[in-house]
Design an enzyme around this catalytic site. Structure first.
Site, PDB file in Angstrom:
ATOM      1  CD  GLU A   1     114.670  12.308  35.729  1.00 60.92           C
ATOM      2  OE1 GLU A   1     114.450  13.531  35.662  1.00 60.92           O
ATOM      3  OE2 GLU A   1     114.089  11.490  34.997  1.00 60.92           O
TER       4      GLU A   1
ATOM      5  CB  CYS B   1      97.697  12.692  20.683  1.00 59.48           C
ATOM      6  SG  CYS B   1      97.808  12.726  22.492  1.00 59.48           S
TER       7      CYS B   1
ATOM      8  CE1 TYR C   1     110.257  15.459  36.785  1.00 53.40           C
ATOM      9  CE2 TYR C   1     112.603  15.918  36.989  1.00 53.40           C
ATOM     10  CZ  TYR C   1     111.546  15.279  36.345  1.00 53.40           C
ATOM     11  OH  TYR C   1     111.797  14.446  35.291  1.00 53.40           O
TER      12      TYR C   1
ATOM     13  CB  CYS D   1      92.902  16.198  24.465  1.00 47.99           C
ATOM     14  SG  CYS D   1      93.797  17.751  24.640  1.00 47.99           S
TER      15      CYS D   1
ATOM     16  CB  CYS E   1      95.975  16.766  17.989  1.00 45.44           C
ATOM     17  SG  CYS E   1      96.506  18.177  19.002  1.00 45.44           S
TER      18      CYS E   1
ATOM     19  CB  CYS F   1     101.568  16.683  23.962  1.00 46.37           C
ATOM     20  SG  CYS F   1     100.370  17.898  24.551  1.00 46.37           S
TER      21      CYS F   1
ATOM     22  CG  ASP G   1     108.887  16.790  32.815  1.00 44.52           C
ATOM     23  OD1 ASP G   1     107.669  16.734  32.508  1.00 44.52           O
ATOM     24  OD2 ASP G   1     109.785  16.228  32.143  1.00 44.52           O
TER      25      ASP G   1
END
Length: 335
Positions: A41, A204, A124, A210, A201, A194, A142
């Site tokens: 991270e 997805c 974060y 959405c 899409c 995405c 994020d």
């Protein structure tokens, strides 16, 4: 009641999770190693997965646990970090490792608040470690998550003003069950489906949920406030070679590229003054440009074959891979 979006996302993740060297696959009986999660991270801050993989492999081979990293020489860690950028992260990495190894018996704390108290761990990163390593229901946001949530909820407010609304939406979606997998699923969705341009899409798992897709505005979100132009600075960098040895110095611990080995430079400003490390005939060989967070820098590269008696730095063997990218660019002009 469980959010149907979280359920659909988790089912998708169980089938399509990315294979990453720091990750435990969904459904595994193993628990993630907090050290590897923390290291990944920190490395991934403002850096891509593709760029990080090699560095992560080298770091974990050299320093397989937090105790080994804590005991490492600063110069070795900074050299191994060279090229990854944002060098304050490497200094904080060492500071954090030494706190965990020295004061916590090598065990990372499990809560966001305790993690955030460690050097270099912000909101974060603390949430990501708490969720992924310890399965705490932390809200992990994020850049990928910001994009996914902005589109799911059709948030028109430009970033960064939309951050509180995005976080509230992300919190409402975060499940109590398997929050670590949920966090990683959100990241994977943003990274693979995405995406910023041309989101896929049609495949997805959240398409039916959405709002931006329904409105036909997915590709325009998230909106971003215009960025101010970065100022331009200039300077000089001096490359002196004596046989197979090069003149280098350690930059001050505080400041840009702090603690890194580098070639001597002048100041960086709009009107820099030449500052050669010793008197010699310095020959210009070109320029290098580099972008920092708050400004762009152009350095005129000068070189000499004279040994001289430098007033700073020392001559010695040099591995160009240990240099920050800016100075590696300058070195490349001579090779």
């Amino acid at each position: 009641m469980r959010d149907p979006r979280a359920v659909a996302l988790r089912d998708w993740y169980d089938r399509h999770a990315r294979d990453l060297p720091w990750r435990v696959p969904p459904g595994s009986a193993d628990r993630p190693d907090p050290y590897r999660i923390w290291l990944s991270e920190v490395m991934l801050q403002q850096t891509t997965v593709a760029a990080v993989k090699g560095y992560f492999a080298r770091f974990t081979a050299a320093w397989p646990d937090v105790g080994a990293l804590a005991a490492a020489a600063d110069a070795n860690v900074m050299a191994a970090w060279a090229g990854l950028g944002y060098y304050a992260r490497a200094r904080n990495l060492l500071a954090c490792a030494r706190v965990v190894a020295g004061e916590m018996d090598g065990h990372f704390p499990q809560t966001e608040a305790e993690l955030r108290a460690l050097p270099g761990i912000g909101p974060y990163t603390s949430a990501a470690i708490a969720a992924i390593a310890f399965d705490q229901p932390a809200v992990v946001v994020d850049g990928n998550v910001e994009r996914v949530i902005s589109r799911l909820a059709a948030i028109e407010t430009p970033l960064p003003a939309s951050k509180p609304e995005i976080r509230a939406e992300a919190a409402a979606m975060t499940p109590e069950e398997r929050p670590g997998d949920h966090a990683q699923a959100m990241m994977d969705l943003g990274a693979t489906i995405c995406t910023p341009r041309n989101p896929a899409c049609v495949i997805c798992p959240l398409a039916v949920h959405c709002a931006a897709r329904a409105k036909g505005t997915a590709t325009s979100l998230p909106r971003k406030a215009p960025k101010a132009a970065r100022p331009e600075r200039r300077g000089y960098v001096y490359l002196a070679r004596r046989g197979d040895e090069w003149l280098t110095e350690m930059r001050p611990e505080r400041g840009l590229l702090g603690g890194m080995r580098a070639f001597p430079t002048s100041d960086w400003s709009e009107t820099p003054a030449p500052a050669p490390p010793f008197a010699a005939e310095w020959k210009p060989v070109g320029e290098v440009r580099h972008g920092f967070t708050h400004f762009r820098l152009t350095l005129q590269v000068l070189t000499t074959g004279a040994a001289g008696n430098p007033d700073r730095g020392t001559f010695g063997p040099l591995d160009p891979a240990s240099l920050p990218t800016l100075f590696a660019k300058a070195h490349a002009l001579l090779t």
